[in-house]
Design a protein around this motif. Structure first.
Motif, PDB file in Angstrom:
ATOM      1  N   ALA A  22       0.834  -1.197   0.000  1.00  0.00           N
ATOM      2  CA  ALA A  22       0.000   0.000   0.000  1.00  0.00           C
ATOM      3  C   ALA A  22       0.867   1.244   0.000  1.00  0.00           C
ATOM      4  O   ALA A  22       1.865   1.318   0.724  1.00  0.00           O
ATOM      5  CB  ALA A  22      -0.915   0.002   1.214  1.00  0.00           C
ATOM      6  N   SER A  23       0.488   2.195  -0.797  1.00  0.00           N
ATOM      7  CA  SER A  23       1.209   3.470  -0.807  1.00  0.00           C
ATOM      8  C   SER A  23       0.580   4.405   0.207  1.00  0.00           C
ATOM      9  O   SER A  23      -0.562   4.217   0.627  1.00  0.00           O
ATOM     10  CB  SER A  23       1.173   4.084  -2.205  1.00  0.00           C
ATOM     11  N   GLY A  24       1.315   5.389   0.622  1.00  0.00           N
ATOM     12  CA  GLY A  24       0.793   6.343   1.585  1.00  0.00           C
ATOM     13  C   GLY A  24       1.355   6.118   2.969  1.00  0.00           C
ATOM     14  O   GLY A  24       1.889   5.051   3.280  1.00  0.00           O
ATOM     15  N   SER A  28      -1.078   2.070   8.475  1.00  0.00           N
ATOM     16  CA  SER A  28      -1.305   1.451   9.777  1.00  0.00           C
ATOM     17  C   SER A  28      -2.669   1.792  10.356  1.00  0.00           C
ATOM     18  O   SER A  28      -3.079   1.204  11.355  1.00  0.00           O
ATOM     19  CB  SER A  28      -0.215   1.866  10.760  1.00  0.00           C
ATOM     20  N   ARG A  29      -3.394   2.708   9.742  1.00  0.00           N
ATOM     21  CA  ARG A  29      -4.726   3.076  10.219  1.00  0.00           C
ATOM     22  C   ARG A  29      -5.828   2.341   9.473  1.00  0.00           C
ATOM     23  O   ARG A  29      -7.008   2.553   9.758  1.00  0.00           O
ATOM     24  CB  ARG A  29      -4.924   4.578  10.066  1.00  0.00           C
ATOM     25  N   ASN A  52      -4.187  -3.220  13.524  1.00  0.00           N
ATOM     26  CA  ASN A  52      -3.053  -3.790  14.266  1.00  0.00           C
ATOM     27  C   ASN A  52      -3.075  -5.313  14.271  1.00  0.00           C
ATOM     28  O   ASN A  52      -2.294  -5.932  14.988  1.00  0.00           O
ATOM     29  CB  ASN A  52      -3.056  -3.281  15.701  1.00  0.00           C
ATOM     30  N   GLY A  53      -3.957  -5.899  13.488  1.00  0.00           N
ATOM     31  CA  GLY A  53      -4.045  -7.355  13.470  1.00  0.00           C
ATOM     32  C   GLY A  53      -4.706  -7.945  14.694  1.00  0.00           C
ATOM     33  O   GLY A  53      -4.704  -9.166  14.862  1.00  0.00           O
ATOM     34  N   GLY A  54      -5.277  -7.094  15.537  1.00  0.00           N
ATOM     35  CA  GLY A  54      -5.871  -7.580  16.757  1.00  0.00           C
ATOM     36  C   GLY A  54      -7.123  -8.423  16.535  1.00  0.00           C
ATOM     37  O   GLY A  54      -7.453  -9.282  17.364  1.00  0.00           O
ATOM     38  N   ASN A  72       3.097  -3.383   9.305  1.00  0.00           N
ATOM     39  CA  ASN A  72       2.838  -1.958   9.119  1.00  0.00           C
ATOM     40  C   ASN A  72       4.109  -1.175   8.798  1.00  0.00           C
ATOM     41  O   ASN A  72       4.043  -0.133   8.153  1.00  0.00           O
ATOM     42  CB  ASN A  72       2.145  -1.388  10.350  1.00  0.00           C
ATOM     43  N   ALA A  73       5.239  -1.668   9.227  1.00  0.00           N
ATOM     44  CA  ALA A  73       6.502  -0.984   8.905  1.00  0.00           C
ATOM     45  C   ALA A  73       6.815  -1.067   7.422  1.00  0.00           C
ATOM     46  O   ALA A  73       7.536  -0.227   6.884  1.00  0.00           O
ATOM     47  CB  ALA A  73       7.641  -1.586   9.715  1.00  0.00           C
TER      48      ALA A  73
END
Length: 123
Positions: A22-24, A28-29, A52-54, A72-73
């Motif tokens: 994903a770009s941007g 992570s949101r 967050n994969g929760g 997310n990194a």
């Protein structure tokens, strides 16, 4: 923008790992999902997870063969697919939506879509 990769031609019983970059800076949101569409069939939900994969959701039909994860990194979401079957042949698409705390197990929940990557499983 979402760009899928990792598809290809494999034999029944093989494994594949798909990636969706994903770009941007706000990846992570976002809640992310994987879907597939075979010729002449409706788009099918496979798996999704929250920012967050929760929380994760899976299609019952997968019976534990597929696993969704994210980094997310790296702005990337993955779909690990094991014990592939010829009926898994389809275009695989990733999708994204700003995570608002909802449930993400259907196509209408998602706002952004990639172009897809072809997965073909031979018998």
């Amino acid at each position: 923008q979402l760009v899928e990769s990792g598809g290809g031609l494999v034999q029944a019983g093989d494994s594949l790992r798909l990636s969706c970059l994903a770009s941007g800076r706000t990846f992570s949101r976002y809640a992310m999902g994987w879907f597939r569409q075979a010729p002449g069939k409706e788009r099918e939900f496979l798996a999704a997870l929250t920012w967050n994969g929760g929380s994760t959701w899976y299609a019952n039909s997968l019976k534990g063969r597929f696993t969704i994860s994210r980094d997310n990194a790296k702005n990337t979401v993955y779909l690990q697919m094991n014990f592939l079957k010829p009926e898994d042949t389809a275009v695989y698409l990733c999708a994204a939506v700003m995570d608002s705390g909802g449930s993400y197990y259907y196509a209408e929940a998602f706002e952004f879509w990639g172009q897809g990557t072809q997965v073909t499983v031979s018998s």
